[in-house]
Design an enzyme around this catalytic site. Sequence first.
Site, PDB file in Angstrom:
ATOM      1  N   CYS A 226      49.011   2.663-142.320  1.00 45.47           N
ATOM      2  CA  CYS A 226      49.923   1.655-141.762  1.00 45.47           C
ATOM      3  C   CYS A 226      49.250   0.284-141.707  1.00 45.47           C
ATOM      4  CB  CYS A 226      50.370   2.103-140.366  1.00 45.47           C
ATOM      5  SG  CYS A 226      51.458   0.917-139.554  1.00 45.47           S
TER       6      CYS A 226
ATOM      7  N   CYS B  19      50.151  -1.723-138.540  1.00 49.19           N
ATOM      8  CA  CYS B  19      49.434  -1.253-137.342  1.00 49.19           C
ATOM      9  C   CYS B  19      47.978  -1.712-137.368  1.00 49.19           C
ATOM     10  CB  CYS B  19      49.430   0.277-137.267  1.00 49.19           C
ATOM     11  SG  CYS B  19      51.018   1.048-137.509  1.00 49.19           S
ATOM     12  N   ASP B  20      47.318  -1.511-138.506  1.00 46.09           N
ATOM     13  CA  ASP B  20      45.848  -1.602-138.516  1.00 46.09           C
ATOM     14  C   ASP B  20      45.278  -2.761-139.324  1.00 46.09           C
ATOM     15  OD1 ASP B  20      45.776   0.668-136.938  1.00 46.09           O
ATOM     16  OD2 ASP B  20      45.775   2.016-138.660  1.00 46.09           O
TER      17      ASP B  20
END
Length: 313
Positions: free
Chosen positions: A134, A137-138
């Site tokens: 992701c 997300c990251d």
Amino acid sequence: MLDCAIIGGGPAGLTAGLYATRGGLENVVMFEKGMPGGQITMSSEIENYPGVTGHMTGMDLMIPWPEQCQRFGLKHEMSEVIRVSRREDGIFIVNKSDGSSDEAKSVIVCTGSTPKRAGFVGEDLYFGRGVSTCATCDGFFYKGKEVAVIGGGDTALEEALYLAKICSRVYLIHRRDTFRSAPNTIERVKNTSNIELVVNAIPEEVLGDKMGVTGIRVALKDGSTRHIDVPGVFVFVGNNVNNQVLLQEDGTFLCDMTPWGEVNVNLSMKTSVPGLFAAGDMRAEAPKQVVCAAGDGAVAALQAIAYVDEQSH
Ligand SMILES: Cc1cc2nc3c(=O)[nH]c(=O)nc-3n(C[C@H](O)[C@H](O)[C@H](O)COP(=O)(O)OP(=O)(O)OC[C@H]3O[C@@H](n4cnc5c(N)ncnc54)[C@H](O)[C@@H]3O)c2cc1C
């Protein structure tokens, strides 16, 4: 008979449970096959849930959610649902793996989706410690650093472009020399100066130490290998939607699905079947973020309340 059956206890299911019970539905059960919380509980850090300012793991974020729902009357049953079907009179049957079943006036399906793994050595060991599926997300954790992206489809190329805005360099590793993506996306990737294409290359092993990922080794077509030093490896090789509960005995799905197995919903999270709603990562065009899954769950629950109310008048 349940007013509403919620299948799955991740951010979408728990928020649906909160809104359904607090909005007046009396008999609401959330069926979750494991511990409530969903896949975010695997994350070592979440920075993009609104209101989160300090260091917080996915588990820290999710721990209070079930207790909050239970205060308003949500019942949690630890069961795996194997199928949701609908009788001619419009009542849903929730079939569980222990052979028992429940009847429900409405159903909200929130079973999520699972990104596929590429299968190279160290992928599982370093998942959440440098290996990610992701970029939203990251990606920010690698601001100004070099990362590798594995894959050659639309998602891999779009995520490589996203990461190229944050990271100093993106190595796009693909086992072929052609990409399965829209021509203008391929063009944009080729014209982005900090994306390096590493084609005809098969990831063999992600390398690391106790702090996390340090690099990746790929096998090239000419038989040689290449080591790329990166602290982050993003894998985009497809997604398994957890849609089995909607699969009927005759092999068809209970409601309309996309060709990729996601549930088609409208902006009210309504599926093509009255009284059946879907929310979170399993629905079409889901951004696959906790805040979005929670928002979907709230919308679906408000619609389920209206549906049950309509049916009883
Ligand atoms: C490592 C990692 C890091 C992430 N980082 C972030 C981040 O930083 N920010 C962010 O916003 N998002 C992040 N995400 C994405 C986020 O976790 C998801 O978008 C979100 O959890 C989706 O919620 P959901 O409720 O739709 O599905 P899920 O969280 O997948 O929950 C589905 C639930 O349904 C249950 N279930 C499935 N099938 C059945 C069945 N048949 N019967 C009963 N129960 C069933 C599962 O056990 C699961 O608990 C991350 C994901 C991962 C894996």
